[in-house]
Scaffold this motif. Structure first.
Motif, short mmCIF file in Angstrom:
data_model
loop_
_atom_site.label_atom_id
_atom_site.label_comp_id
_atom_site.label_asym_id
_atom_site.label_seq_id
_atom_site.Cartn_x
_atom_site.Cartn_y
_atom_site.Cartn_z
N UNK A 441 0.80 -0.94 -0.16
CA UNK A 441 0.26 0.02 -0.12
C UNK A 441 0.81 1.19 -0.13
N UNK A 442 1.75 1.38 0.89
CA UNK A 442 2.62 2.32 0.92
C UNK A 442 3.43 2.66 -0.39
N UNK A 443 4.10 1.72 -0.93
CA UNK A 443 4.69 2.09 -2.26
C UNK A 443 3.69 2.54 -3.16
N UNK A 444 2.54 1.84 -3.29
CA UNK A 444 1.68 2.22 -4.32
C UNK A 444 1.23 3.73 -4.32
N UNK A 445 0.88 4.15 -3.07
CA UNK A 445 0.23 5.35 -2.81
C UNK A 445 1.29 6.42 -2.86
N UNK A 446 2.56 6.08 -2.52
CA UNK A 446 3.77 7.07 -2.50
C UNK A 446 4.28 7.24 -3.94
N UNK A 447 4.30 6.41 -4.93
CA UNK A 447 4.54 6.34 -6.17
C UNK A 447 3.38 7.26 -7.01
N UNK A 448 2.07 7.02 -6.75
CA UNK A 448 1.23 7.46 -7.34
C UNK A 448 0.94 8.94 -6.94
N UNK A 449 1.26 9.49 -5.76
CA UNK A 449 1.35 10.91 -5.47
C UNK A 449 2.32 11.73 -6.21
N UNK A 450 3.68 10.83 -6.22
CA UNK A 450 4.74 11.46 -6.93
C UNK A 450 4.56 11.60 -8.45
N UNK A 451 3.96 10.74 -8.99
CA UNK A 451 3.48 10.69 -10.46
C UNK A 451 2.50 11.60 -10.85
N UNK A 452 1.38 11.86 -10.00
CA UNK A 452 0.46 12.74 -9.99
C UNK A 452 0.82 14.11 -10.53
N UNK A 453 2.09 14.32 -10.05
CA UNK A 453 2.49 15.87 -10.60
C UNK A 453 2.83 16.02 -12.12
N UNK A 454 2.84 14.81 -12.70
CA UNK A 454 3.22 14.77 -14.30
C UNK A 454 2.20 14.04 -15.12
N UNK A 455 1.29 13.42 -14.55
CA UNK A 455 0.36 12.54 -15.23
C UNK A 455 -0.96 12.66 -14.22
N UNK A 456 -2.21 12.69 -15.03
CA UNK A 456 -3.44 13.19 -14.38
C UNK A 456 -3.77 12.03 -13.50
N UNK A 457 -4.18 12.15 -12.37
CA UNK A 457 -4.21 11.40 -11.21
C UNK A 457 -5.39 10.18 -11.76
#
Length: 537
Positions: A441-457
């Motif tokens: 869970x933490x790995x998924x959420x952490x990467x999603x949060x970082x990518x969301x700055x460049x890719x629409x969430x």
């Protein structure tokens, strides 16, 4: 009646969803069905039981498998797939074939051996016997289906489907997979990339990971998606390892290293050899107590010209301090030694293989050091030890934990958050969606949060076990499931009732042992009996 020849493909996630094991992805069109990876589940007993259940697809309906690399959580169910009817080609790199030729038979041998031990206990308890997931014969049959593919070379996998490999920098022979699917006349081909496991920077034996740019769909691992490791060079890492080795030597006890047999062990051997050669740590015997690691080391030596630092690896493998053990008797003899020595044994998460024998023999020793050399999945014995357990059960025996337990995670074969983000964004433009897999869970959420700055969430998806999506040229659509999920989401990468029961038994034993006298012990047992009676047990 024939269905639309160019119907949009459906992507199904059969493993490595909200967890880091069991990697298996299915892609289906009216023309073909293929798998990318077919890996073993590890971790809690609930997850491991998935290995024994039926596949969520008919194995004889799969036309081909594309394998990213040899690690068992990606390849370990291939012999079972063959056992149950798959007969198509398994496309992978030459080095991965060589590694699988020793890893899959080893996995079969471990299963046969452990099931034999379990069946002896089951017979004593009046329980029915169980069978291994697959046999050595199944592993041998599986190896006849492998087909070698070079990095960068396109291959036609099925009608309207071609694939090529990119070096993932994770393991000898590891690859990211690029697929190109023909969607019919007047449509551009659909391009899908599966990351496999992405290697970190400063990997001792591997180059930096590669990949294509401009894809429609990206399936990306996220093992370390929530953290950035210290940016250390191989020399700095070696120096930090030296501190742990010197600490173990000062205790005049063994240094026990649970390690993955393939690549992690070879990297450790290089650094230990160089530390001893330079006089930075005390010279001592280094035992590699894993027949698999022994055979894998020979494969690495054979491929030394294909990897970075190959000459240094050859030198380490011929070190005077190095001892490879083969037999069980040789393995047991190690723990009759006294003083400082090093043991490297599989498995890396402490859930199988000879490492459990060494832990049983040394966890109770105050002068022993146990160094975890990589990621420990939730529910694994390695994770339980790192989380501070004072007593554990190993093969039905209760063992006090008095050894010094540490995590040295600088050998990880996985990219950290910053490296994953950089690799993923280098695949831009990503026209449709990113699926995040192979992470808790933490790995998924952490990467999603970082990518969301460049890719629409909304275009970053974290699928659950057995989720399915129709992939179109305009985006992906969830597909309704016809069958219940094989395991509920809250059971993945979590401690389960087997872990809870084991801890309860340990706690009861500890409480009874700590009671002042026989009267106190009897009182504890009476309370336990009343609780069981109240529960209707």
């Amino acid at each position: 009646m024939r269905r639309d020849h160019y119907q949009d493909p459906v992507l199904r996630f059969h493993g490595a969803t909200h967890g880091v094991t069991g990697s298996c992805y299915e892609i289906e069109t009216p023309r073909w069905r293929i798998l990318v990876d077919c890996g073993l589940f590890q971790g809690s007993k609930s997850e491991r039981e998935l290995n024994y259940g039926a596949f969520p697809f008919p194995p004889d309906a799969i036309d081909a498998v594309i394998l990213t690399h040899a690690h068992i959580d990606h390849s370990g169910l291939l012999p079972k797939l063959v056992k149950h009817g798959f007969s198509g080609p398994i496309h992978t790199t030459r080095a991965t074939i060589d590694l699988c030729s020793v890893m899959l038979p080893d996995a079969a041998h471990i299963q046969e051996m452990e099931v034999e031990q379990l069946n002896r206990r089951n017979a004593q308890r009046g329980r029915p016997p169980v069978e291994p997931i697959y046999s050595l014969q199944d592993a041998a049959a599986c190896m006849t289906l492998f087909r070698a593919l070079e990095y960068g070379a396109w291959i036609v996998v099925a009608e309207g489907l071609r694939a090529r490999f990119w070096n993932a920098g994770h393991l000898l022979g590891s690859a990211s997979v690029e697929l190109e699917i023909d969607l019919g006349h007047q449509n551009a081909p659909m391009r899908i990339v599966f990351s496999g496991d992405i290697g970190p920077g400063h990997k001792l034996l591997q180059t930096d990971p590669e990949g294509p740019a401009g894809v429609d769909y990206l399936i990306c691992e996220s093992t370390y998606g929530d953290r950035d490791r210290p940016d250390v060079s191989p020399g700095q890492r070696r120096s930090l390892l030296g501190e742990i080795v010197r600490g173990a030597a000062e205790q005049n006890g063994p240094l026990i290293i649970p390690s993955f047999a393939v690549e992690r062990t070879q990297e450790l051997l290089v650094d230990l050899h160089q530390l001893m050669q330079a006089g930075e740590v005390r010279t001592a015997p280094v035992f590699v107590d894993s027949p698999l690691a022994t055979r894998a080391s020979a494969i690495f030596e054979r491929h030394a010209s294909d990897i970075e630092q190959g000459n240094v690896l050859r030198e380490a493998l011929s070190s005077a301090e190095l001892r490879f053990t083969e037999t069980v008797e040789q393995s047991k003899a190690i723990n009759r030694l006294t003083g400082f020595f090093v043991v490297i044994a599989a498995s890396g998460m402490c859930d199988a293989g000879r490492i459990r024998h060494h832990l049983k023999a040394n966890l109770w020793r105050r002068n022993a050091t146990v160094m975890m050399a990589g990621y420990q999945a939730q529910g694994s014995l390695g994770r339980i030890l790192l989380d501070g357990a004072r007593r554990v059960r190993i093969q039905g025996e209760e063992i006090d934990v008095k050894a010094h337990i540490s995590l040295f995670d600088l050998y990880s074969g996985h990219a950290d958050q910053g490296e994953l983000v950089a690799w993923a964004l280098a695949r831009s433009p990503i026209r449709q969606a990113v699926f995040l897999t192979h992470g808790e869970e933490d790995g998924l959420s952490g990467l999603r949060e970082r990518l969301a700055g460049s890719i629409p969430e909304g275009r970053i998806i974290m699928p659950r076990l057995d989720d399915a999506f129709q992939l179109t040229a305009d985006g992906c659509l969830p597909v309704e499931l016809n069958e219940p999920r094989r395991l509920k989401a809250e059971k993945i990468a979590r401690l389960d009732w087997h872990n809870d029961l084991s801890k309860l038994l340990l706690d009861v034993t500890e409480a009874v042992d700590a009671a002042a006298d026989e009267r106190g012990r009897a009182a504890i047992i009476r309370r336990m009996r009343r609780a069981l009676e109240d529960s209707g047990a």
